[in-house]
Scaffold this active site. Structure first.
Site, mmCIF file in Angstrom:
data_model
loop_
_atom_site.group_PDB
_atom_site.id
_atom_site.type_symbol
_atom_site.label_atom_id
_atom_site.label_comp_id
_atom_site.label_asym_id
_atom_site.label_seq_id
_atom_site.Cartn_x
_atom_site.Cartn_y
_atom_site.Cartn_z
ATOM 1 N N SER A 156 -18.193 -49.994 5.424
ATOM 2 C CA SER A 156 -19.161 -48.979 5.015
ATOM 3 C C SER A 156 -20.561 -49.598 4.933
ATOM 4 O O SER A 156 -21.548 -49.021 5.391
ATOM 5 C CB SER A 156 -18.736 -48.396 3.656
ATOM 6 O OG SER A 156 -19.624 -47.399 3.253
ATOM 7 N N HIS A 167 -24.900 -51.097 -10.383
ATOM 8 C CA HIS A 167 -24.163 -52.086 -9.583
ATOM 9 C C HIS A 167 -24.212 -53.452 -10.290
ATOM 10 O O HIS A 167 -23.780 -54.449 -9.708
ATOM 11 C CB HIS A 167 -24.815 -52.274 -8.203
ATOM 12 C CG HIS A 167 -24.748 -51.088 -7.287
ATOM 13 N ND1 HIS A 167 -23.631 -50.308 -7.121
ATOM 14 C CD2 HIS A 167 -25.682 -50.579 -6.436
ATOM 15 C CE1 HIS A 167 -23.876 -49.367 -6.221
ATOM 16 N NE2 HIS A 167 -25.117 -49.502 -5.798
ATOM 17 N N MET A 214 -18.787 -32.008 0.069
ATOM 18 C CA MET A 214 -19.910 -32.772 -0.481
ATOM 19 C C MET A 214 -20.863 -33.235 0.618
ATOM 20 O O MET A 214 -22.076 -33.323 0.408
ATOM 21 C CB MET A 214 -19.356 -33.974 -1.252
ATOM 22 C CG MET A 214 -20.369 -34.622 -2.145
ATOM 23 S SD MET A 214 -19.628 -35.977 -3.062
ATOM 24 C CE MET A 214 -20.963 -37.161 -2.881
ATOM 25 N N LYS A 218 -21.082 -49.374 -2.164
ATOM 26 C CA LYS A 218 -20.193 -48.791 -1.142
ATOM 27 C C LYS A 218 -18.765 -48.567 -1.629
ATOM 28 O O LYS A 218 -17.825 -48.528 -0.828
ATOM 29 C CB LYS A 218 -20.185 -49.657 0.148
ATOM 30 C CG LYS A 218 -21.554 -49.755 0.762
ATOM 31 C CD LYS A 218 -22.042 -48.416 1.231
ATOM 32 C CE LYS A 218 -23.541 -48.327 1.278
ATOM 33 N NZ LYS A 218 -24.019 -46.948 1.409
ATOM 34 N N LYS A 265 -17.399 -41.467 6.710
ATOM 35 C CA LYS A 265 -16.025 -41.028 7.011
ATOM 36 C C LYS A 265 -15.282 -40.594 5.758
ATOM 37 O O LYS A 265 -14.432 -39.711 5.809
ATOM 38 C CB LYS A 265 -15.238 -42.150 7.692
ATOM 39 C CG LYS A 265 -15.568 -42.334 9.138
ATOM 40 C CD LYS A 265 -14.442 -43.071 9.851
ATOM 41 C CE LYS A 265 -14.718 -43.237 11.317
ATOM 42 N NZ LYS A 265 -13.772 -44.196 11.932
ATOM 43 N N GLY A 266 -15.526 -41.304 4.666
ATOM 44 C CA GLY A 266 -14.898 -40.918 3.401
ATOM 45 C C GLY A 266 -13.384 -41.061 3.388
ATOM 46 O O GLY A 266 -12.689 -40.251 2.784
ATOM 47 N N GLY A 275 -18.049 -45.901 -3.893
ATOM 48 C CA GLY A 275 -17.854 -44.539 -4.405
ATOM 49 C C GLY A 275 -18.914 -44.090 -5.396
ATOM 50 O O GLY A 275 -18.705 -43.130 -6.147
ATOM 51 N N THR A 276 -20.063 -44.752 -5.376
ATOM 52 C CA THR A 276 -21.158 -44.453 -6.312
ATOM 53 C C THR A 276 -21.629 -43.000 -6.172
ATOM 54 O O THR A 276 -21.698 -42.257 -7.172
ATOM 55 C CB THR A 276 -22.364 -45.380 -6.006
ATOM 56 O OG1 THR A 276 -21.885 -46.646 -5.591
ATOM 57 C CG2 THR A 276 -23.275 -45.498 -7.208
ATOM 58 N N TRP A 284 -29.592 -45.017 -11.149
ATOM 59 C CA TRP A 284 -29.138 -46.405 -11.257
ATOM 60 C C TRP A 284 -29.952 -47.093 -12.353
ATOM 61 O O TRP A 284 -31.195 -47.144 -12.250
ATOM 62 C CB TRP A 284 -29.399 -47.161 -9.959
ATOM 63 C CG TRP A 284 -28.402 -47.015 -8.867
ATOM 64 C CD1 TRP A 284 -27.379 -47.875 -8.580
ATOM 65 C CD2 TRP A 284 -28.333 -45.992 -7.861
ATOM 66 N NE1 TRP A 284 -26.698 -47.445 -7.472
ATOM 67 C CE2 TRP A 284 -27.253 -46.301 -7.016
ATOM 68 C CE3 TRP A 284 -29.078 -44.840 -7.599
ATOM 69 C CZ2 TRP A 284 -26.897 -45.508 -5.925
ATOM 70 C CZ3 TRP A 284 -28.724 -44.046 -6.516
ATOM 71 C CH2 TRP A 284 -27.655 -44.379 -5.705
HETATM 72 S S1 PPS Z 1 -24.054 -46.829 -2.374
HETATM 73 O O1 PPS Z 1 -25.049 -47.156 -1.287
HETATM 74 O O2 PPS Z 1 -23.591 -48.039 -3.051
HETATM 75 O O3 PPS Z 1 -24.559 -45.811 -3.288
HETATM 76 O O4 PPS Z 1 -22.811 -46.240 -1.569
HETATM 77 P P1 PPS Z 1 -21.550 -45.521 -2.245
HETATM 78 O O5 PPS Z 1 -21.886 -44.125 -2.560
HETATM 79 O O6 PPS Z 1 -20.978 -46.387 -3.318
HETATM 80 O O7 PPS Z 1 -20.494 -45.561 -1.046
HETATM 81 C C1 PPS Z 1 -20.622 -44.786 0.114
HETATM 82 C C2 PPS Z 1 -19.216 -44.529 0.613
HETATM 83 O O8 PPS Z 1 -18.595 -43.523 -0.219
HETATM 84 C C3 PPS Z 1 -18.147 -42.470 0.614
HETATM 85 N N1 PPS Z 1 -18.138 -41.171 -0.094
HETATM 86 C C4 PPS Z 1 -17.027 -40.421 -0.238
HETATM 87 N N2 PPS Z 1 -15.747 -40.644 0.105
HETATM 88 C C5 PPS Z 1 -14.851 -39.663 -0.151
HETATM 89 N N3 PPS Z 1 -15.174 -38.477 -0.733
HETATM 90 C C6 PPS Z 1 -16.447 -38.211 -1.100
HETATM 91 N N4 PPS Z 1 -16.752 -37.042 -1.648
HETATM 92 C C7 PPS Z 1 -17.444 -39.223 -0.858
HETATM 93 N N5 PPS Z 1 -18.784 -39.307 -1.084
HETATM 94 C C8 PPS Z 1 -19.194 -40.498 -0.610
HETATM 95 C C9 PPS Z 1 -19.144 -42.492 1.767
HETATM 96 O O9 PPS Z 1 -18.690 -41.736 2.858
HETATM 97 C C10 PPS Z 1 -19.211 -43.989 2.041
HETATM 98 O O10 PPS Z 1 -18.008 -44.504 2.623
HETATM 99 P P2 PPS Z 1 -17.780 -44.610 4.211
HETATM 100 O O11 PPS Z 1 -16.520 -45.426 4.366
HETATM 101 O O12 PPS Z 1 -18.971 -45.306 4.796
HETATM 102 O O13 PPS Z 1 -17.591 -43.214 4.702
#
Ligand code: PPS
Length: 287
Positions: free
Chosen positions: A129, A99, A223, A44, A249-250, A46-47, A77
């Protein structure tokens, strides 16, 4: 905890939907190439975003892979079951995510010249998240109340263990200039600048025009509509986007909409205590 949903690997919880004894053995024995690039994250952080960004930075901004290959096969992964199936199809240089904490990387990784981008995110937002993710993913236990989930998170009774252990493990490495540290918050604030950093670090030599094109594609709102990356290919019984979207929400700071004052004090004091003595600075306030 429902036992069939998780396995324990060196004390870390992993979901059986994507991990098995075989996949973890495969990861342990994986032969890392000097040209490999790993994105490392605590879940969670930014993967998925990096699964979009990295192929584009490595290929000069050609959108074909991100428009045609699901993120889990495009940048697999290391520890998951898909990797053994798709590794031979990966273009060179290979891009993988993991991870895993530093000490559980494959033996061949340490002596290789493979590069690492470590993405860290404010643990409060990571927890928020993850809380929503647990509500929408049928292969994970129900998170309970926010308070209950917070206690599990602080104890490390969550996927991949404690956040503090993960970030500390990747700060104390012998990797020198093989590792680049960046935060999710920096990426949210200045994606263009982050892409320039990645390009310089990986020697991609991207033009301003290419960086602009990649940034446009990777902004959250764009995205979010990419079916190869927004998990809409996964059946609703497994991931129910009517409960919460995967790309939810990002933003940075959504924790402010979830934490009560006491929860905030408790969370910060536990994290601060566990980070005592660490010299690195966070781009967010731990108060
Ligand atoms: S996982 O399950 O570990 O693969 O999840 P992961 O991708 O690491 O984290 C998911 C959160 O990343 C946000 N996200 C983004 N944020 C900003 N910009 C972009 N382009 C983007 N892509 C994915 C995603 O919305 C999740 O965060 P939250 O806070 O839940 O929105």
């Amino acid at each position: 905890m429902s036992s069939g949903r998780y396995l324990l690997h060196h004390g870390l919880l992993m979901p059986t939907v994507a991990h098995s004894e075989e996949s973890l053995k495969y990861a342990e024995n994986f032969l890392v190439k000097d040209t490999d690039v790993f994105v490392v994250t605590y879940p969670k952080s930014g993967t998925t975003w990096m699964q979009e960004i990295l192929p584009l930075v490595l290929n000069g901004g050609d959108l074909t892979p991100v428009q045609t290959i699901p993120n889990w096969d495009r940048v697999p992964w290391l520890e998951e079951t898909r990797t053994a199936l798709v590794v031979d199809c990966l273009p060179s240089p290979r891009a993988l995510v993991t991870h895993l904490p530093y000490h559980l990387m494959p033996a061949s990784f340490y002596s290789s010249k493979a590069k690492v981008i470590y993405v860290m995110r404010n643990p409060k937002d990571v927890m928020v998240s993850s809380f929503h993710f647990h509500k929408m993913a049928s292969f994970l236990d129900d998170p309970g109340t926010f308070q209950e989930f917070m206690e599990k998170f602080l104890e490390g009774q969550v996927l991949f263990g404690k956040w503090t252990d993960h970030v500390k493990s990747w700060r104390h490495t012998e990797l020198g200039d093989r590792i680049l540290y960046i935060t999710y918050e920096e990426m949210v604030q200045d994606l263009h600048g982050a892409l320039r950093h990645f390009s310089d670090f990986l020697g991609s030599n991207l033009s301003e025009e290419a960086i602009q094109r990649i940034a446009e594609h990777c902004y959250f709102n764009n995205m979010k509509t990419n079916s190869m990356s927004n998990y809409s290919l996964v059946p609703q019984e497994i991931m129910d986007s009517s409960k919460s979207a995967f790309l939810r929400k990002g933003i940075a700071g959504d924790w402010k909409n979830h934490f009560g004052p006491e929860q905030e004090v408790r969370f910060s004091s536990v994290i601060r205590g566990e980070m005592e003595g660490e010299s690195f600075l966070f781009p967010w306030d731990l108060e």
